[in-house]
Design a protein around this motif. Structure first.
Motif, PDB file in Angstrom:
ATOM      1  N   ASP A 226       0.831  -1.174  -0.064  1.00 57.35           N
ATOM      2  CA  ASP A 226      -0.114  -0.013   0.106  1.00 57.35           C
ATOM      3  C   ASP A 226       0.773   1.298  -0.138  1.00 57.35           C
ATOM      4  OD1 ASP A 226      -2.551  -1.261  -0.010  1.00 57.35           O
ATOM      5  OD2 ASP A 226      -3.013  -1.154   2.095  1.00 57.35           O
ATOM      6  N   ALA A 227       1.933   1.291   0.811  1.00 60.70           N
ATOM      7  CA  ALA A 227       2.768   2.408   0.796  1.00 60.70           C
ATOM      8  C   ALA A 227       3.536   2.850  -0.750  1.00 60.70           C
ATOM      9  CB  ALA A 227       4.009   2.150   1.654  1.00 60.70           C
ATOM     10  N   ALA A 228       3.825   1.472  -1.177  1.00 62.00           N
ATOM     11  CA  ALA A 228       4.334   1.746  -2.540  1.00 62.00           C
ATOM     12  C   ALA A 228       3.521   2.342  -3.630  1.00 62.00           C
ATOM     13  CB  ALA A 228       4.796   0.479  -3.079  1.00 62.00           C
ATOM     14  N   ASP A 229       1.920   1.955  -3.280  1.00 60.88           N
ATOM     15  CA  ASP A 229       1.220   2.576  -4.313  1.00 60.88           C
ATOM     16  C   ASP A 229       0.939   4.177  -4.127  1.00 60.88           C
ATOM     17  OD1 ASP A 229      -0.278   1.132  -6.083  1.00 60.88           O
ATOM     18  OD2 ASP A 229      -1.371   0.073  -4.675  1.00 60.88           O
ATOM     19  N   LEU A 230       0.974   4.591  -2.679  1.00 63.44           N
ATOM     20  CA  LEU A 230       1.013   5.913  -2.274  1.00 63.44           C
ATOM     21  C   LEU A 230       2.341   6.671  -3.089  1.00 63.44           C
ATOM     22  CD1 LEU A 230      -0.021   5.491   1.316  1.00 63.44           C
ATOM     23  CD2 LEU A 230      -1.438   6.471  -0.460  1.00 63.44           C
ATOM     24  N   VAL A 231       3.600   5.785  -2.789  1.00 63.52           N
ATOM     25  CA  VAL A 231       4.721   6.724  -3.185  1.00 63.52           C
ATOM     26  C   VAL A 231       4.717   6.705  -4.983  1.00 63.52           C
ATOM     27  CG1 VAL A 231       7.338   6.227  -3.542  1.00 63.52           C
ATOM     28  CG2 VAL A 231       6.155   5.942  -1.308  1.00 63.52           C
ATOM     29  N   ASP A 232       4.162   5.677  -5.384  1.00 63.84           N
ATOM     30  CA  ASP A 232       4.031   5.664  -7.103  1.00 63.84           C
ATOM     31  C   ASP A 232       3.292   6.967  -7.399  1.00 63.84           C
ATOM     32  OD1 ASP A 232       5.784   3.783  -7.188  1.00 63.84           O
ATOM     33  OD2 ASP A 232       4.281   2.248  -7.887  1.00 63.84           O
ATOM     34  N   ALA A 233       2.085   7.147  -6.512  1.00 69.23           N
ATOM     35  CA  ALA A 233       1.013   8.094  -7.019  1.00 69.23           C
ATOM     36  C   ALA A 233       1.168   9.548  -6.600  1.00 69.23           C
ATOM     37  CB  ALA A 233      -0.262   7.958  -6.189  1.00 69.23           C
ATOM     38  N   GLY A 234       2.517   9.719  -5.959  1.00 70.87           N
ATOM     39  CA  GLY A 234       3.132  11.112  -5.344  1.00 70.87           C
ATOM     40  C   GLY A 234       2.366  11.493  -3.822  1.00 70.87           C
ATOM     41  N   HIS A 235       1.784  10.601  -3.261  1.00 68.91           N
ATOM     42  CA  HIS A 235       0.928  11.046  -2.174  1.00 68.91           C
ATOM     43  C   HIS A 235       1.851  10.849  -1.016  1.00 68.91           C
ATOM     44  CE1 HIS A 235      -2.713  11.532  -4.342  1.00 68.91           C
ATOM     45  NE2 HIS A 235      -2.810  10.358  -4.782  1.00 68.91           N
ATOM     46  N   MET A 236       2.882  10.144  -1.126  1.00 70.26           N
ATOM     47  CA  MET A 236       3.832   9.923   0.243  1.00 70.26           C
ATOM     48  C   MET A 236       5.311   9.864  -0.221  1.00 70.26           C
ATOM     49  SD  MET A 236       3.653   6.517   2.927  1.00 70.26           S
ATOM     50  CE  MET A 236       2.181   7.359   3.691  1.00 70.26           C
ATOM     51  N   THR A 237       6.137  10.392   0.523  1.00 68.05           N
ATOM     52  CA  THR A 237       7.544  10.183   0.574  1.00 68.05           C
ATOM     53  C   THR A 237       8.055   9.535   1.827  1.00 68.05           C
ATOM     54  OG1 THR A 237       8.125  12.212   1.431  1.00 68.05           O
ATOM     55  CG2 THR A 237       7.916  12.080  -0.950  1.00 68.05           C
ATOM     56  N   LEU A 238       8.823   8.682   1.488  1.00 67.95           N
ATOM     57  CA  LEU A 238       9.735   8.177   2.758  1.00 67.95           C
ATOM     58  C   LEU A 238      11.041   8.295   2.616  1.00 67.95           C
ATOM     59  CD1 LEU A 238       7.920   4.561   2.648  1.00 67.95           C
ATOM     60  CD2 LEU A 238       7.245   6.369   3.843  1.00 67.95           C
ATOM     61  N   ARG A 239      11.594   9.198   3.779  1.00 70.13           N
ATOM     62  CA  ARG A 239      12.950   9.443   4.009  1.00 70.13           C
ATOM     63  C   ARG A 239      13.516   9.112   5.407  1.00 70.13           C
ATOM     64  NH1 ARG A 239      14.132  14.438   0.258  1.00 70.13           N
ATOM     65  NH2 ARG A 239      13.088  14.028  -1.543  1.00 70.13           N
ATOM     66  N   GLU A 240      14.682   8.782   5.780  1.00 69.46           N
ATOM     67  CA  GLU A 240      15.372   8.380   6.731  1.00 69.46           C
ATOM     68  C   GLU A 240      15.800   9.440   7.802  1.00 69.46           C
ATOM     69  OE1 GLU A 240      18.035   5.093   6.544  1.00 69.46           O
ATOM     70  OE2 GLU A 240      17.095   4.302   4.780  1.00 69.46           O
ATOM     71  N   LEU A 241      15.415   9.523   9.003  1.00 72.90           N
ATOM     72  CA  LEU A 241      15.478  10.520   9.930  1.00 72.90           C
ATOM     73  C   LEU A 241      16.998  10.177  10.736  1.00 72.90           C
ATOM     74  CD1 LEU A 241      14.413  12.926  11.538  1.00 72.90           C
ATOM     75  CD2 LEU A 241      13.264  11.108  13.091  1.00 72.90           C
ATOM     76  N   GLU A 242      17.947  10.999  10.746  1.00 72.90           N
ATOM     77  CA  GLU A 242      19.025  10.659  11.567  1.00 72.90           C
ATOM     78  C   GLU A 242      18.980  10.753  12.767  1.00 72.90           C
ATOM     79  OE1 GLU A 242      22.301  13.134   9.728  1.00 72.90           O
ATOM     80  OE2 GLU A 242      21.935  12.124   7.737  1.00 72.90           O
ATOM     81  N   THR A 243      18.331  11.781  13.494  1.00 71.62           N
ATOM     82  CA  THR A 243      18.268  11.913  14.941  1.00 71.62           C
ATOM     83  C   THR A 243      16.759  11.804  15.239  1.00 71.62           C
ATOM     84  OG1 THR A 243      18.397  14.215  14.700  1.00 71.62           O
ATOM     85  CG2 THR A 243      20.652  13.160  15.030  1.00 71.62           C
ATOM     86  N   GLU A 244      16.593  11.342  16.434  1.00 72.64           N
ATOM     87  CA  GLU A 244      15.043  11.131  16.723  1.00 72.64           C
ATOM     88  C   GLU A 244      14.507  12.613  17.314  1.00 72.64           C
ATOM     89  OE1 GLU A 244      14.579   8.361  19.850  1.00 72.64           O
ATOM     90  OE2 GLU A 244      15.025   6.662  18.612  1.00 72.64           O
ATOM     91  N   ALA A 245      13.183  12.652  17.132  1.00 70.80           N
ATOM     92  CA  ALA A 245      12.600  14.031  17.800  1.00 70.80           C
ATOM     93  C   ALA A 245      11.948  13.563  19.080  1.00 70.80           C
ATOM     94  CB  ALA A 245      11.311  14.522  16.698  1.00 70.80           C
TER      95      ALA A 245
END
Length: 272
Positions: free
Chosen positions: A73-92
């Motif tokens: 499902d996430a891949a569908d959202l990424v392909d459609a431009g509705h979601m991006t996934l990037r890696e956080l280096e330090t926690e909030a």
């Protein structure tokens, strides 16, 4: 003034946030529950879904995306431009939902989940600029799972409508698809529905490799394990040139008598 929100569950609080925000959002440091719920809600949200720019711990993303149901499902959202996934280096300090005009911190307490709002416009603007900048500089997460829409369409075209229908029935019956003791993985599911429909191992494994589910070798190893445990049988099918190919068949009456939506639960009981 932006108001705090209080709901019974993480999905409820996320749905309320999406309903009242516009434009793109940066989701900062979500935990596994938030990440899974966000994908589930976004997949069914519709055309008004804001762009969701997720900035999360890479190890958490990998663990969450090990579940085929979530990852596809996430891949569908990424392909459609509705979601991006990037890696956080330090926690909030908290899971944050940050928009151009809104800033919420998600907090769980007892039987409720709250979205605590910041109402200082300058602080909200600074927070958005900060976390939008961190998102832009962050490394993209490599989501290897193919989009569920592509899995379904190619399964229909390459293998057959009946197999795709059984595949959908199995997925609809599952809460997770990990194969780590909590469920069946996507390769096992594919082989079981192929066996239910007497599909050749060559055909289903080639489809699986082409679409990006797993290699032919992984399909072969999984087939051997399922065959050793009595879930799958094979029969040789002669071809004009080369070694005979193997036709997959279900190896137990309990599986042969199960409907598509029961196949996973019966197989899971046999495997555990």
């Amino acid at each position: 003034m932006t108001a705090n929100l209080l709901e019974r569950s993480t999905p409820d609080i996320l749905r309320a946030l999406l309903d009242r925000t516009a434009g793109d959002l940066v989701i900062v440091d979500p935990n596994a529950d938030v990440m899974e719920s966000l994908v589930d809600i976004a997949a069914d949200y519709g055309d008004d879904l804001p762009t969701l720019n997720v900035l999360a711990d890479g190890r958490l993303l990998k663990d969450v995306m090990d579940d085929f149901l979530v990852a596809a499902d996430a891949a569908d959202l990424v392909d459609a431009g509705h979601m991006t996934l990037r890696e956080l280096e330090t926690e909030a300090d908290n899971t944050l939902v940050v928009g151009g005009d809104d800033l919420y911190a998600l907090v769980s307490a007892g039987e409720h989940v709250a979205a605590l709002a910041a109402d200082d416009e300058e602080f909200v603007a600074d927070a958005y600029e900060t976390y939008r900048g961190r998102w832009e500089e962050a490394e993209a997460f490599n989501l290897r799972t193919p989009a569920l829409s592509r899995v379904r369409s190619t399964l229909d075209e390459d293998i057959g409508e009946a197999v795709r229908a059984d595949f959908d029935s199995v997925l609809d019956s599952l809460e997770t698809a990990r194969g780590d003791g909590d469920g069946l993985d996507e390769v096992t599911i594919s082989l079981l529905v192929a066996a239910k429909n007497d599909v050749l191992l060559y055909d289903i494994s080639k489809w699986g490799e082409d679409v990006g589910i797993a290699s032919k070798a992984t399909f072969s190893r999984t087939k051997t394990r399922l065959e050793d445990m009595g879930l799958i049988d094979t029969e040789k099918v002669p071809i004009d040139v080369g070694r005979p190919r193997l036709r997959l068949k279900l190896g137990d009456d309990r599986l042969r008598e199960a409907d598509g939506d029961e196949l996973a639960s019966v197989a899971y009981r046999m495997l555990n």
